[in-house]
Scaffold this motif. Sequence first.
Motif, PDB file in Angstrom:
ATOM      1  N   ASP A  84      14.290  19.678  -0.982  1.00 40.84           N
ATOM      2  CA  ASP A  84      14.626  20.880  -1.762  1.00 40.84           C
ATOM      3  C   ASP A  84      13.395  21.479  -2.437  1.00 40.84           C
ATOM      4  OD1 ASP A  84      17.302  20.716  -1.029  1.00 40.84           O
ATOM      5  OD2 ASP A  84      17.829  19.484  -2.763  1.00 40.84           O
ATOM      6  N   GLY A  85      12.266  21.521  -1.706  1.00 42.11           N
ATOM      7  CA  GLY A  85      11.042  22.120  -2.219  1.00 42.11           C
ATOM      8  C   GLY A  85      10.165  21.199  -3.046  1.00 42.11           C
ATOM      9  N   GLN A  86      10.605  19.998  -3.375  1.00 46.08           N
ATOM     10  CA  GLN A  86       9.836  19.037  -4.182  1.00 46.08           C
ATOM     11  C   GLN A  86       9.133  18.042  -3.264  1.00 46.08           C
ATOM     12  OE1 GLN A  86      10.121  18.283  -7.794  1.00 46.08           O
ATOM     13  NE2 GLN A  86       8.822  16.498  -7.649  1.00 46.08           N
ATOM     14  N   PRO A  87       7.790  17.977  -3.323  1.00 44.86           N
ATOM     15  CA  PRO A  87       7.076  17.059  -2.424  1.00 44.86           C
ATOM     16  C   PRO A  87       7.068  15.621  -2.950  1.00 44.86           C
ATOM     17  CG  PRO A  87       5.507  18.254  -3.758  1.00 44.86           C
ATOM     18  CD  PRO A  87       6.867  18.800  -4.113  1.00 44.86           C
ATOM     19  N   PHE A  88       7.181  14.695  -2.021  1.00 43.07           N
ATOM     20  CA  PHE A  88       7.032  13.274  -2.298  1.00 43.07           C
ATOM     21  C   PHE A  88       6.052  12.728  -1.269  1.00 43.07           C
ATOM     22  CE2 PHE A  88      11.159  14.410  -3.858  1.00 43.07           C
ATOM     23  CZ  PHE A  88      11.239  13.770  -5.086  1.00 43.07           C
ATOM     24  N   TYR A  89       5.195  11.860  -1.694  1.00 43.68           N
ATOM     25  CA  TYR A  89       4.220  11.246  -0.805  1.00 43.68           C
ATOM     26  C   TYR A  89       4.813   9.926  -0.337  1.00 43.68           C
ATOM     27  CZ  TYR A  89       1.458  15.036  -2.413  1.00 43.68           C
ATOM     28  OH  TYR A  89       1.031  16.309  -2.674  1.00 43.68           O
ATOM     29  N   VAL A  90       4.844   9.745   0.983  1.00 46.23           N
ATOM     30  CA  VAL A  90       5.565   8.634   1.583  1.00 46.23           C
ATOM     31  C   VAL A  90       4.657   7.886   2.546  1.00 46.23           C
ATOM     32  CG1 VAL A  90       7.564   7.994   3.009  1.00 46.23           C
ATOM     33  CG2 VAL A  90       7.721   9.955   1.454  1.00 46.23           C
ATOM     34  N   VAL A  91       4.766   6.579   2.513  1.00 46.23           N
ATOM     35  CA  VAL A  91       4.154   5.737   3.536  1.00 46.23           C
ATOM     36  C   VAL A  91       5.288   5.005   4.232  1.00 46.23           C
ATOM     37  CG1 VAL A  91       2.670   3.745   3.981  1.00 46.23           C
ATOM     38  CG2 VAL A  91       1.979   5.462   2.299  1.00 46.23           C
ATOM     39  N   SER A  92       5.328   5.140   5.544  1.00 46.43           N
ATOM     40  CA  SER A  92       6.320   4.469   6.374  1.00 46.43           C
ATOM     41  C   SER A  92       5.605   3.399   7.187  1.00 46.43           C
ATOM     42  CB  SER A  92       6.989   5.477   7.306  1.00 46.43           C
ATOM     43  OG  SER A  92       7.700   4.806   8.326  1.00 46.43           O
ATOM     44  N   ILE A  93       6.117   2.194   7.113  1.00 49.43           N
ATOM     45  CA  ILE A  93       5.580   1.088   7.907  1.00 49.43           C
ATOM     46  C   ILE A  93       6.657   0.686   8.906  1.00 49.43           C
ATOM     47  CG2 ILE A  93       4.704  -1.280   7.870  1.00 49.43           C
ATOM     48  CD1 ILE A  93       3.878  -0.687   4.913  1.00 49.43           C
ATOM     49  N   MET A  94       6.361   0.865  10.189  1.00 55.42           N
ATOM     50  CA  MET A  94       7.310   0.546  11.253  1.00 55.42           C
ATOM     51  C   MET A  94       6.822  -0.660  12.034  1.00 55.42           C
ATOM     52  SD  MET A  94       8.300   4.229  12.867  1.00 55.42           S
ATOM     53  CE  MET A  94       9.475   5.309  12.070  1.00 55.42           C
ATOM     54  N   GLU A  95       7.718  -1.619  12.208  1.00 54.61           N
ATOM     55  CA  GLU A  95       7.442  -2.795  13.015  1.00 54.61           C
ATOM     56  C   GLU A  95       8.272  -2.700  14.294  1.00 54.61           C
ATOM     57  OE1 GLU A  95       7.714  -6.469  10.657  1.00 54.61           O
ATOM     58  OE2 GLU A  95       7.752  -5.138   8.905  1.00 54.61           O
ATOM     59  N   PHE A  96       7.602  -2.816  15.433  1.00 61.18           N
ATOM     60  CA  PHE A  96       8.243  -2.682  16.740  1.00 61.18           C
ATOM     61  C   PHE A  96       8.397  -4.034  17.422  1.00 61.18           C
ATOM     62  CE2 PHE A  96       6.690   1.551  16.056  1.00 61.18           C
ATOM     63  CZ  PHE A  96       7.505   2.388  16.806  1.00 61.18           C
ATOM     64  N   GLU A  97       9.447  -4.140  18.224  1.00 59.25           N
ATOM     65  CA  GLU A  97       9.611  -5.228  19.189  1.00 59.25           C
ATOM     66  C   GLU A  97      10.146  -4.604  20.466  1.00 59.25           C
ATOM     67  OE1 GLU A  97      12.043  -8.473  17.837  1.00 59.25           O
ATOM     68  OE2 GLU A  97      10.738  -8.850  16.108  1.00 59.25           O
ATOM     69  N   ASP A  98       9.493  -4.863  21.560  1.00 58.93           N
ATOM     70  CA  ASP A  98       9.923  -4.349  22.869  1.00 58.93           C
ATOM     71  C   ASP A  98      10.136  -2.837  22.861  1.00 58.93           C
ATOM     72  OD1 ASP A  98       9.887  -6.954  23.953  1.00 58.93           O
ATOM     73  OD2 ASP A  98      11.900  -7.335  23.168  1.00 58.93           O
ATOM     74  N   GLY A  99       9.290  -2.107  22.140  1.00 60.77           N
ATOM     75  CA  GLY A  99       9.326  -0.653  22.149  1.00 60.77           C
ATOM     76  C   GLY A  99      10.274   0.005  21.165  1.00 60.77           C
ATOM     77  N   ASP A 100      11.000  -0.776  20.364  1.00 63.84           N
ATOM     78  CA  ASP A 100      11.927  -0.231  19.372  1.00 63.84           C
ATOM     79  C   ASP A 100      11.550  -0.707  17.974  1.00 63.84           C
ATOM     80  OD1 ASP A 100      13.674   1.018  21.252  1.00 63.84           O
ATOM     81  OD2 ASP A 100      14.607  -0.935  21.648  1.00 63.84           O
ATOM     82  N   VAL A 101      11.865   0.127  16.971  1.00 65.27           N
ATOM     83  CA  VAL A 101      11.642  -0.266  15.581  1.00 65.27           C
ATOM     84  C   VAL A 101      12.704  -1.298  15.194  1.00 65.27           C
ATOM     85  CG1 VAL A 101      11.643   0.503  13.180  1.00 65.27           C
ATOM     86  CG2 VAL A 101      10.569   1.917  14.929  1.00 65.27           C
ATOM     87  N   VAL A 102      12.241  -2.432  14.691  1.00 65.73           N
ATOM     88  CA  VAL A 102      13.152  -3.465  14.197  1.00 65.73           C
ATOM     89  C   VAL A 102      13.185  -3.481  12.677  1.00 65.73           C
ATOM     90  CG1 VAL A 102      13.025  -4.926  16.234  1.00 65.73           C
ATOM     91  CG2 VAL A 102      11.400  -5.276  14.358  1.00 65.73           C
ATOM     92  N   ARG A 103      12.123  -2.994  12.057  1.00 65.66           N
ATOM     93  CA  ARG A 103      12.054  -2.935  10.594  1.00 65.66           C
ATOM     94  C   ARG A 103      11.179  -1.761  10.202  1.00 65.66           C
ATOM     95  NH1 ARG A 103      13.007  -6.003   6.279  1.00 65.66           N
ATOM     96  NH2 ARG A 103      13.658  -7.749   7.579  1.00 65.66           N
ATOM     97  N   GLU A 104      11.674  -0.997   9.225  1.00 64.67           N
ATOM     98  CA  GLU A 104      10.876   0.070   8.628  1.00 64.67           C
ATOM     99  C   GLU A 104      10.982  -0.062   7.118  1.00 64.67           C
ATOM    100  OE1 GLU A 104      10.262   4.916   8.565  1.00 64.67           O
ATOM    101  OE2 GLU A 104      12.144   4.113   9.357  1.00 64.67           O
ATOM    102  N   THR A 105       9.854   0.080   6.465  1.00 61.05           N
ATOM    103  CA  THR A 105       9.816   0.120   5.011  1.00 61.05           C
ATOM    104  C   THR A 105       9.172   1.428   4.620  1.00 61.05           C
ATOM    105  OG1 THR A 105       9.549  -2.282   4.934  1.00 61.05           O
ATOM    106  CG2 THR A 105       9.035  -1.058   2.916  1.00 61.05           C
ATOM    107  N   GLN A 106       9.826   2.161   3.712  1.00 60.19           N
ATOM    108  CA  GLN A 106       9.285   3.428   3.233  1.00 60.19           C
ATOM    109  C   GLN A 106       9.010   3.321   1.737  1.00 60.19           C
ATOM    110  OE1 GLN A 106      11.633   6.857   4.246  1.00 60.19           O
ATOM    111  NE2 GLN A 106      11.292   6.596   6.421  1.00 60.19           N
ATOM    112  N   TYR A 107       7.771   3.672   1.375  1.00 59.55           N
ATOM    113  CA  TYR A 107       7.339   3.689  -0.023  1.00 59.55           C
ATOM    114  C   TYR A 107       7.158   5.136  -0.451  1.00 59.55           C
ATOM    115  CZ  TYR A 107       6.350  -1.251   0.661  1.00 59.55           C
ATOM    116  OH  TYR A 107       6.456  -2.591   0.938  1.00 59.55           O
ATOM    117  N   PHE A 108       7.730   5.512  -1.576  1.00 61.61           N
ATOM    118  CA  PHE A 108       7.686   6.878  -2.087  1.00 61.61           C
ATOM    119  C   PHE A 108       6.835   6.928  -3.344  1.00 61.61           C
ATOM    120  CE2 PHE A 108      11.327   6.820   0.538  1.00 61.61           C
ATOM    121  CZ  PHE A 108      11.582   8.112   0.932  1.00 61.61           C
ATOM    122  N   GLY A 109       6.029   7.990  -3.461  1.00 62.52           N
ATOM    123  CA  GLY A 109       5.240   8.212  -4.668  1.00 62.52           C
ATOM    124  C   GLY A 109       5.418   9.647  -5.140  1.00 62.52           C
ATOM    125  N   ASP A 110       5.763   9.801  -6.405  1.00 60.62           N
ATOM    126  CA  ASP A 110       5.888  11.141  -6.981  1.00 60.62           C
ATOM    127  C   ASP A 110       4.514  11.726  -7.251  1.00 60.62           C
ATOM    128  OD1 ASP A 110       8.641  10.919  -7.054  1.00 60.62           O
ATOM    129  OD2 ASP A 110       8.681  10.185  -9.109  1.00 60.62           O
TER     130      ASP A 110
END
Length: 126
Positions: A84-110
Amino acid sequence: MHEDDLRAAVRRHWAASDANDFATEHQIYRDDAVLEYPQSGERIRGRHNIQASRVAQPSKKRFTVRRMLGGNDLWISELILTYDGQPFYVVSIMEFEDGDVVRETQYFGDPFEPGPSRAQWVERME
């Protein structure tokens, strides 16, 4: 899966996220994937539940990828997510196995105002 294929899959994921193309956005996840948001203490299990939680999000959102780094089965994306127009800074960490994401962690910073004590060494980013 080759690194170029994984990079392309992550790029497709973020492009689909930005376009609100929920079907394409969630193709990257394995059926039993886990998504975690540490700041809010949330864990969502399963691709279906991850997608349902995002479809239910009432805010208008946009994604801007600042950079992606990765290799083998670990990929990190630095994003600006705008709700809604408000920016958030995000880091996404994706862990893959056999070509698919099995775990994702997203960290948000205002965003925050810069400290005046370092002003003489700072150049402003847009």
